[in-house]
Scaffold this active site. Structure first.
Site, PDB file in Angstrom:
ATOM      1  N   ALA A  62       9.434  -5.722   4.487  1.00 49.98           N
ATOM      2  CA  ALA A  62      10.646  -6.143   4.662  1.00 49.98           C
ATOM      3  C   ALA A  62      10.966  -5.619   3.142  1.00 49.98           C
ATOM      4  O   ALA A  62      10.098  -5.311   2.241  1.00 49.98           O
ATOM      5  CB  ALA A  62      10.913  -7.719   4.439  1.00 49.98           C
ATOM      6  N   GLY A 101       6.547  -7.289   7.060  1.00 53.91           N
ATOM      7  CA  GLY A 101       7.533  -7.164   8.220  1.00 53.91           C
ATOM      8  C   GLY A 101       7.204  -5.817   9.118  1.00 53.91           C
ATOM      9  O   GLY A 101       7.249  -5.761  10.269  1.00 53.91           O
ATOM     10  N   GLU A 104       4.688  -6.921  11.759  1.00 47.72           N
ATOM     11  CA  GLU A 104       5.349  -7.926  12.438  1.00 47.72           C
ATOM     12  C   GLU A 104       6.400  -6.984  13.483  1.00 47.72           C
ATOM     13  O   GLU A 104       6.356  -7.599  14.748  1.00 47.72           O
ATOM     14  CB  GLU A 104       6.119  -8.900  11.552  1.00 47.72           C
ATOM     15  N   GLU A 124       2.290 -11.035   2.583  1.00 45.26           N
ATOM     16  CA  GLU A 124       3.128 -12.033   2.108  1.00 45.26           C
ATOM     17  C   GLU A 124       2.951 -12.921   1.019  1.00 45.26           C
ATOM     18  O   GLU A 124       3.539 -13.126   0.136  1.00 45.26           O
ATOM     19  CB  GLU A 124       4.010 -12.620   2.995  1.00 45.26           C
TER      20      GLU A 124
HETATM   21  C1  3H9 Z   1       7.831  -8.992   4.082  1.00 44.46           C
HETATM   22  O1  3H9 Z   1       7.522  -8.070   4.854  1.00 44.46           O
HETATM   23  C2  3H9 Z   1       8.339 -10.409   4.568  1.00 44.46           C
HETATM   24  C3  3H9 Z   1       8.318 -10.534   6.036  1.00 44.46           C
HETATM   25  O2  3H9 Z   1       7.490 -11.429   6.935  1.00 44.46           O
HETATM   26  C4  3H9 Z   1       9.660 -10.615   6.732  1.00 44.46           C
HETATM   27  C5  3H9 Z   1      10.182 -11.950   6.369  1.00 44.46           C
HETATM   28  C6  3H9 Z   1      11.571 -12.024   6.917  1.00 44.46           C
HETATM   29  N1  3H9 Z   1      10.463  -3.343  -0.394  1.00 44.46           N
HETATM   30  O3  3H9 Z   1       3.495   0.615  -4.516  1.00 44.46           O
HETATM   31  P1  3H9 Z   1       4.434   2.024  -4.752  1.00 44.46           P
HETATM   32  C7  3H9 Z   1       8.914   0.513  -3.507  1.00 44.46           C
HETATM   33  S1  3H9 Z   1       7.454  -8.943   2.415  1.00 44.46           S
HETATM   34  C8  3H9 Z   1      11.099  -2.589  -1.478  1.00 44.46           C
HETATM   35  O4  3H9 Z   1       4.471   2.600  -6.016  1.00 44.46           O
HETATM   36  P2  3H9 Z   1       2.013   3.365  -3.611  1.00 44.46           P
HETATM   37  C9  3H9 Z   1       8.271   0.269  -4.716  1.00 44.46           C
HETATM   38  O5  3H9 Z   1       8.738  -0.667  -5.725  1.00 44.46           O
HETATM   39  C10 3H9 Z   1       6.908  -7.425   1.951  1.00 44.46           C
HETATM   40  N2  3H9 Z   1      10.339  -1.574  -2.102  1.00 44.46           N
HETATM   41  O6  3H9 Z   1       3.576   3.052  -3.802  1.00 44.46           O
HETATM   42  C11 3H9 Z   1       8.113   1.541  -5.537  1.00 44.46           C
HETATM   43  O7  3H9 Z   1       9.442   1.939  -6.198  1.00 44.46           O
HETATM   44  P3  3H9 Z   1       9.668   2.616  -7.408  1.00 44.46           P
HETATM   45  C12 3H9 Z   1       5.260  -7.217   2.666  1.00 44.46           C
HETATM   46  C13 3H9 Z   1       9.415  -1.265  -2.037  1.00 44.46           C
HETATM   47  O8  3H9 Z   1       1.944   4.398  -2.460  1.00 44.46           O
HETATM   48  C14 3H9 Z   1       8.030   2.583  -4.195  1.00 44.46           C
HETATM   49  O9  3H9 Z   1       8.306   1.795  -3.053  1.00 44.46           O
HETATM   50  N3  3H9 Z   1       4.994  -5.933   2.300  1.00 44.46           N
HETATM   51  C15 3H9 Z   1       8.379  -2.280  -1.172  1.00 44.46           C
HETATM   52  O10 3H9 Z   1       1.109   3.036  -4.521  1.00 44.46           O
HETATM   53  C16 3H9 Z   1       6.557   3.087  -4.077  1.00 44.46           C
HETATM   54  O11 3H9 Z   1       5.730   1.893  -4.153  1.00 44.46           O
HETATM   55  C17 3H9 Z   1       4.551  -5.758   0.972  1.00 44.46           C
HETATM   56  O12 3H9 Z   1       4.052  -6.724   0.081  1.00 44.46           O
HETATM   57  C18 3H9 Z   1       9.281  -3.114  -0.142  1.00 44.46           C
HETATM   58  N4  3H9 Z   1       8.526  -3.513   0.485  1.00 44.46           N
HETATM   59  O13 3H9 Z   1       1.799   1.996  -2.435  1.00 44.46           O
HETATM   60  C19 3H9 Z   1       3.945  -4.303   0.711  1.00 44.46           C
HETATM   61  N5  3H9 Z   1       7.144  -1.430  -1.152  1.00 44.46           N
HETATM   62  O14 3H9 Z   1       9.263   3.989  -6.990  1.00 44.46           O
HETATM   63  C20 3H9 Z   1       4.464  -3.983  -0.568  1.00 44.46           C
HETATM   64  C21 3H9 Z   1       7.261  -0.496  -2.054  1.00 44.46           C
HETATM   65  O15 3H9 Z   1      11.112   2.537  -7.679  1.00 44.46           O
HETATM   66  N6  3H9 Z   1       4.087  -2.540  -0.923  1.00 44.46           N
HETATM   67  N7  3H9 Z   1       8.501  -0.503  -2.670  1.00 44.46           N
HETATM   68  O16 3H9 Z   1       8.799   2.182  -8.529  1.00 44.46           O
HETATM   69  C22 3H9 Z   1       3.076  -2.091  -1.345  1.00 44.46           C
HETATM   70  O17 3H9 Z   1       1.915  -2.796  -1.205  1.00 44.46           O
HETATM   71  C23 3H9 Z   1       2.866  -0.617  -1.781  1.00 44.46           C
HETATM   72  O18 3H9 Z   1       4.160  -0.090  -2.002  1.00 44.46           O
HETATM   73  C24 3H9 Z   1       2.381   0.261  -0.585  1.00 44.46           C
HETATM   74  C25 3H9 Z   1       2.464   1.962  -1.202  1.00 44.46           C
HETATM   75  C26 3H9 Z   1       0.884  -0.152  -0.223  1.00 44.46           C
HETATM   76  C27 3H9 Z   1       3.063   0.316   0.736  1.00 44.46           C
END
Ligand code: 3H9
Length: 701
Positions: A62, A101, A104, A124
């Site tokens: 999400a 998400g 999901e 999450e």
């Molecule tokens: C969820 O899904 C809830 C659901 O159950 C539905 C509920 C109804 N959203 O980490 P990076 C941005 S909860 C918005 O440096 P990497 C991040 O801030 C979500 N922005 O890259 C950064 O921005 P900036 C569950 C996001 O290659 C840029 O993207 N998912 C999101 O080192 C690059 O990110 C997670 O918890 C997001 N979801 O790693 C996954 N994700 O450039 C969270 C990232 O402005 N994300 N951004 O600083 C991660 O773990 C890592 O970003 C990922 C890539 C492994 C994907």
């Protein structure tokens, strides 16, 4: 280019999500998927649908930036419904990371294939919430309760091969980046040819064998033990239990209700703050944003002690060449053995394979000849914490290092400007303050000195990322961000002891707050002799001698901490459990009497507030002095370097969440009871409190 597109390849409709950088499922993505699923279902030429994402990853979850804001339609349930209820089979094609998400949505599809390098997870709980798009209901139906518990409660992703083995993905794809779309088309073609009907997980039951109640009870007990104080894992287990006991729709409703409660919790706000704070910390200050980092692949390290070896291991792990310098043949042998022994241990623990072990061993060399650093791109000094020793090394480095080499000091307190001043190239110099053990601890304070060139700073941040550290930029002052704040925290622990709290009470109160260990346990672990020595060099005005009375006595009795078998606590041979020691209580009483302090009963609340608010007050001063760029950088420093509980977001976020007016009042209250010397609110703290603002507002301005 639209966020979600549909194109036809023969009889297959390919829905592609294109929302860089990580294809977060924003409102536009949700709306786009529903529109294209409907279009594909309405198109008589399409017989099967592939859901794929462009760029570096499948949907990573999400869009977290939407959390806490007014919900935007369509929501997740509508997207999930559109995918699962599609009357044409839908195949999710996964590369990179299918997280939260993202996974999901893939579970709502009828089939899943994944590139062999992909990772799949429901992280999450790390954001203080639970999977809220029916993941807690579909995942156990597909892979069974044990793996669903493992993935959802830990939040850790699994590899595509493991997901394949567990049936989470139906097929694994090998090959380059183009292999996945090709394989997805082939897979969809086969589904059409075989006439395979859509498989809807909501219509399946969770496989059960009677062990479920025990599994849930064990998961709850493990989560209580391993994730003390953290709510989301327990709540996720409740949602998984609902998948076993309730019909799908009711389980999904329960999941949604739990998600709502988690979203509203202070913990989820703190954990989401931590997520963004960590990423913000990587951003360079304005003056360095356009700097081009210098290329590097050869690292020089001066000093093969615990710190030097830890830094070397971190660099070797990133595939960098390391040349280490030691002062004589004996020290060289010791450092060499230490590196090779550590590599053997890492291999034995399965953290690297045999090939990586051989490669990393071959990248390492060690000598007593400084001239061997003439080709190094970055040289990190990690020797004894004495200004004269450091200056002498930097004078030598100035002679041997090539033009353009970056020279870094690993000092934890000393003035980097002074160190830089002995060279003819102060622009190439900065601090790289690693935390011990440097190959394990995530934090790296990157200390920008007055004359550090922007591209040197930019290079340090690239190095940090390469060696998998979380870097925070600090400016020069005694102790930089982390250790300067620590002084107050430890001072209060020492004073509280003298004023009447036992070491056990102090440490337990801080552990109950969420730290893995209390301040006095930490002092015993680190050893008290270095602090003792450093205090001898400081003017008395710098610190509160009362705070160290007991520690000084203990060091003088050769009770320096764990390493001498006794310190503030006593230890039994071969055991690191801190045991209360009546001898220390007696010394404390004597010292309190000498200091004219009447001992009293102290509450746990006072212990926590004095230790934690001393961090906050000093943090505010660091911001005013521009030693730290952002309050969130201070939080990251404390989360990754000092064990501050992540679910509280860091000291500055914790203070903001409690209300800066309340924090100010409490500090003033301590000023009245224990004295204003250390207990006067920092001007910035007072100002923000008066304006009704938080440290988050300060960062945003
Ligand atoms: C969820 O899904 C809830 C659901 O159950 C539905 C509920 C109804 N959203 O980490 P990076 C941005 S909860 C918005 O440096 P990497 C991040 O801030 C979500 N922005 O890259 C950064 O921005 P900036 C569950 C996001 O290659 C840029 O993207 N998912 C999101 O080192 C690059 O990110 C997670 O918890 C997001 N979801 O790693 C996954 N994700 O450039 C969270 C990232 O402005 N994300 N951004 O600083 C991660 O773990 C890592 O970003 C990922 C890539 C492994 C994907």
């Amino acid at each position: 280019m639209s966020t979600v597109s549909l194109h036809k390849q023969g009889r297959i409709g390919v829905i592609a999500v294109d929302h860089p950088p990580v294809n977060a499922i924003s409102q536009a993505v949700r709306e786009g998927i529903i529109t294209q699923i409907n279009a594909a279902n309405a198109d008589g030429h399409i017989a099967a649908i592939v859901l794929i994402a462009k760029g570096r990853t499948f949907m990573a979850g999400a869009d977290i930036t939407e959390f806490g804001k007014a919900p935007k339609s369509p929501g997740f349930p509508q997207v999930i419904n559109a995918l699962e209820q599609s009357h044409k089979p839908v195949i999710a094609a996964i590369h990179g990371t299918a997280l939260g998400g993202g996974l999901e949505l893939a579970l709502a599809c009828h089939f899943r294939i994944a590139h062999e390098g992909a990772k799949l997870g429901l992280p999450e709980v790390t954001l203080g919430i639970i999977p809220g798009a029916q993941g807690t209901q579909r995942l156990p139906r597909l892979v069974g309760l044990p793996l669903a518990l493992e993935m959802i409660v830990s939040g850790k992703p699994i590899t595509a091969p493991k997901a394949h083995q567990a049936g989470l993905v139906d097929d694994l794809v090998k090959g380059d980046a183009d292999a996945l779309p090709r394989a997805a088309i082939a897979y969809a073609d086969k589904i059409i040819t075989d006439g395979t009907a859509p498989r809807r997980l909501s219509q399946m039951e969770v496989p059960q064998n009677g062990s479920e109640a025990d599994l849930l009870a064990k998961a709850r007990a493990d989560a209580t033990r391993k994730m003390r104080g953290v709510l989301a894992p327990q709540k996720a287990i409740d949602a998984l239990e609902a998948a076993l006991t309730l019909p799908f729709e009711d389980g999904a409703a329960k999941e949604r209700a739990i998600l709502g409660a988690c979203m509203a919790s202070p913990q989820s706000k703190a954990l989401q703050h931590a997520f963004f704070a960590e990423r913000k910390a990587a951003r360079l200050p304005k003056h360095a944003q356009n700097a081009t980092p210098r290329p590097f692949n050869q690292i020089g390290i001066i000093g093969g002690g615990t710190m030097g070896c830890g830094i070397a291991l971190a660099c070797l792990g990133a595939g960098l060449y390391v040349t280490m310098i030691e002062r004589d043949a004996d020290a060289l042998k010791r450092a060499q053995n230490s590196i090779h022994k550590s590599l053997d241990e890492i291999l034995a623990r399965g953290r690297i394979d045999k090939a990586a072990h051989t490669t990393q061993g071959a990248l390492f060399s060690i000598t007593t000849d400084m001239a061997a650093l003439s080709e190094a791109d970055i040289i990190i000094e990690a020797v004894f914490e004495k200004m004269e020793v450091k200056k002498s090394i930097f004078r030598d480095l100035d002679k041997v290092a090539k033009k353009g080499a970056i020279l870094a000091t690993n000092t934890s307190y000393l003035n980097v400007d002074d160190i830089a001043s002995v060279t003819g190239r102060p622009a190439d110099i900065l601090g790289l303050h690693f935390f011990s053990p440097a190959n394990i601890m995530k934090l790296l304070e990157v200390v920008e000195a007055k004359k550090t060139a922007p591209d040197v700073l930019a290079t340090a941040m690239v190095l940090a990322k390469k060696i998998r550290k979380i870097a925070v930029i600090a400016r020069v002052c005694h102790g930089f961000i982390g250790n300067r704040m620590l002084e107050g925290y430890l001072r209060e622990a020492g004073l509280l002891m003298l004023e009447g709290a036992t070491p056990q009470q102090i440490d337990k109160a801080i552990r109950d707050f969420g730290y893995p260990m209390g301040p006095l346990q930490m002092i015993d672990m680190a050893g008290m002799d270095i602090g003792y020595m450093l205090r001898k060099q400081f003017p008395a005005s710098r610190f509160d001698p009362n705070a160290y009375r007991v520690m000084n006595r203990l060091v003088e009795m050769d009770r320096k901490g764990q390493k001498t078998g006794a310190g503030i606590y006593r230890y039994e041979a071969g055991n690191r459990t801190p045991l209360p020691d009546p001898a220390v209580d007696k010394i404390t009483e004597e010292e309190a009497q000498k200091a004219g302090i009447t001992r009293r009963t102290i509450s746990d609340e006072e212990i926590v507030d004095r230790c934690i608010l001393s961090l906050v007050n000093e943090g505010a001063r660091l911001l005013e002095d521009r030693i730290a760029m952002r309050a969130s950088d201070i939080d990251v420093t404390y989360l990754y370097g000092y064990g501050f509980p992540r679910w509280r977001g860091g000291p500055m976020f914790y203070a903001s969440q409690r209300g800066l007016d309340k924090i100010c009042d409490r500090i003033k209250q301590f000023g009245e009871t224990v004295g204003t010397r250390w207990w006067t609110p920092a001007p910035l703290l007072q100002k923000l409190a008066q304006e009704g603002k938080t440290f988050t507002d300060f960062d945003a301005e």
